[in-house]
Design an enzyme around this catalytic site. Structure first.
Site, mmCIF file in Angstrom:
data_model
loop_
_atom_site.group_PDB
_atom_site.id
_atom_site.type_symbol
_atom_site.label_atom_id
_atom_site.label_comp_id
_atom_site.label_asym_id
_atom_site.label_seq_id
_atom_site.Cartn_x
_atom_site.Cartn_y
_atom_site.Cartn_z
ATOM 1 N NE ARG A 218 11.563 -5.143 -15.782
ATOM 2 C CZ ARG A 218 12.043 -5.340 -14.542
ATOM 3 N NH1 ARG A 218 12.340 -6.559 -14.129
ATOM 4 N NH2 ARG A 218 12.219 -4.327 -13.716
ATOM 5 C CG ASP A 256 9.678 -18.375 -9.881
ATOM 6 O OD1 ASP A 256 10.372 -17.403 -10.219
ATOM 7 O OD2 ASP A 256 9.779 -18.925 -8.763
ATOM 8 C CB SER A 257 10.791 -23.254 -7.990
ATOM 9 O OG SER A 257 11.415 -22.160 -7.361
ATOM 10 C CB ALA A 283 4.162 -23.690 -9.867
ATOM 11 C CG ASP A 303 16.865 -12.507 -14.309
ATOM 12 O OD1 ASP A 303 18.042 -12.418 -13.929
ATOM 13 O OD2 ASP A 303 15.972 -11.722 -13.929
ATOM 14 C CB CYS A 343 22.082 -11.106 -10.348
ATOM 15 S SG CYS A 343 21.314 -12.469 -9.453
#
Length: 399
Positions: A218, A256-257, A283, A303, A343
């Site tokens: 970040r 973001d969902s 959203a 990410d 990740c």
């Protein structure tokens, strides 16, 4: 008598190299006075086929049958837990995290990286959040809480157990999240990371409430954000968005969902910059959103959550990463910067890089690697357990 596990001939080799896992296929037979002694989560001793002691650890039903706690004959009692937590704390003290006014949230215990496989402990100001990923660790949670108190004294006022979603489902432990010690009268708490402020809700948020593993990455976004129009996909609580705005971004858009995540991202942006700053939250499914963004953005952050939880779905995951990156690379403004991450522990550094290379080839643009990123030092990797290197990322310059 402590149950004894005897390995098949030659199966002790990885243990001789101090790898902390014993797979079920390596076990020859188990010696126990009573079947109940070898229940899931029991402490067991491990021996070679010829009867030499190698290790002791927590027994578990599944492919990883034993997670090693010690390669020595020693008593696993409260003193032992106190020592392990004290050592983990000393590592973070060495990193300059335990008394840092600019950063009061960090990981105290990172599973195998701290020789405590199956355990995660995160510190948020004066609260510790414990997450057990194995039955053995869940059974030991009160000893772990006592060890945290022994190390921190009055610097910790609450210890919260958030294991209900991480302990093995088949163990039917009936785990319920709650305070092991102390309490908190606020749902959300303000923590500081590199001087930026974030609301953390460990009771209802994902993981332990915040993704601490992206702290240094970040900070890197902050370095590149000045004057840029930023898109932060899979934004969750808007961590990258806050740093981008702090770095002087012209505009920041978070996608973001989850409606809840988008609300959290907004709260964190307002907390740091007020409502006047030029940011927006949407959203929407990030993969769909990336289909048609034109060349609006010259800094994009990808990410996503882990596409591959295990090797069985690796092929599909790699296709997902390739599609996602190709969309971003093909549409980012010329001279744009792309931060892209995986990740997934099942995806190696080399495999991720090859997948992003394929995406760049599909997009047909010149791409340079500026940085290769990993997890921060409070998420250490045991030299004996290279699988612990789960976070990998690339910073790309797209012509």
């Amino acid at each position: 008598m402590t149950p004894q596990i005897y390995l098949r001939k030659g199966k002790e080799e990885s243990l001789m190299r101090r790898h902390p896992w014993i797979f079920s296929g390596a076990i020859d037979y188990i010696k126990a006075e009573d079947e109940s002694e070898i229940a899931e989560g029991a402490l067991v001793e491990v021996y070679t086929r010829s009867g030499e002691f190698i290790a002791q650890g927590h027994y578990q039903i599944g492919s990883i049958a034993v997670r090693v706690l010690s390669f020595c004959r020693e008593t696993i009692d409260q003193e032992w837990w106190n020592r392990r937590i004290a050592v983990a704390h000393d590592v973070r003290r060495t990193l300059g995290l335990t008394d840092n006014p600019d950063t009061n949230c960090y990981r105290l215990v990172h599973g195998e990286g701290d020789a405590l496989p199956g355990l995660v402990v995160d510190i948020y100001g004066t609260a510790a959040v414990v997450q057990c990923h194995s039955v053995g660790m869940y059974h030991a949670r009160m000893e772990i809480a006592k060890a945290i108190r022994a190390t921190y004294g009055d610097k910790i006022t609450a210890i919260y157990d958030k294991s209900s979603q991480t302990v093995p489902f088949n163990a039917r432990l009936g785990a319920v999240d709650g305070y092991l010690w102390g309490s908190s009268d606020h749902e959300s708490h303000i923590v500081t990371e590199n001087g930026e402020k974030f609301l953390v809700n460990w009771e209802k948020g994902q993981k332990t409430g915040f993704f601490l593993d992206q702290r240094e990455n970040r900070e890197l976004v902050k370095r590149y954000a000045k004057g840029r129009t930023v898109l932060n996909t899979f934004c969750y609580t808007g961590g990258f968005s806050v740093y981008a705005m702090a770095g002087g971004a012209r505009k920041v858009c978070s996608v973001d969902s989850s409606e809840r995540a988008v609300t959290l991202a907004t709260e964190n942006m307002v907390l740091n910059f007020g409502r006047e700053a030029d940011f927006c939250e949407i959203a929407a499914d990030a993969v769909e959103y990336l289909k048609d963004i034109g060349d609006k953005y010259d800094l994009i952050i990808l990410d996503p959550p882990a596409f591959a939880k295990h090797h069985k779905v690796l092929g599909n995951a790699l296709q997902g990463y390739k599609r996602l990156n190709a969309r971003a690379i093909s549409q980012i403004k010329p001279g744009g910067i792309l931060f892209t991450f995986s990740c997934s522990q099942a995806v190696s550094k080399e495999l991720f890089r090859t997948t992003v290379f394929s995406a760049a080839a599909i997009a047909g643009r010149n791409v340079r690697i500026l940085h290769q990123m990993t997890q921060p030092a409070d998420h250490p990797i045991s030299i004996y357990h290279p699988e612990g290197e789960y976070l990998k990322g690339l910073v790309l310059y797209v012509e």
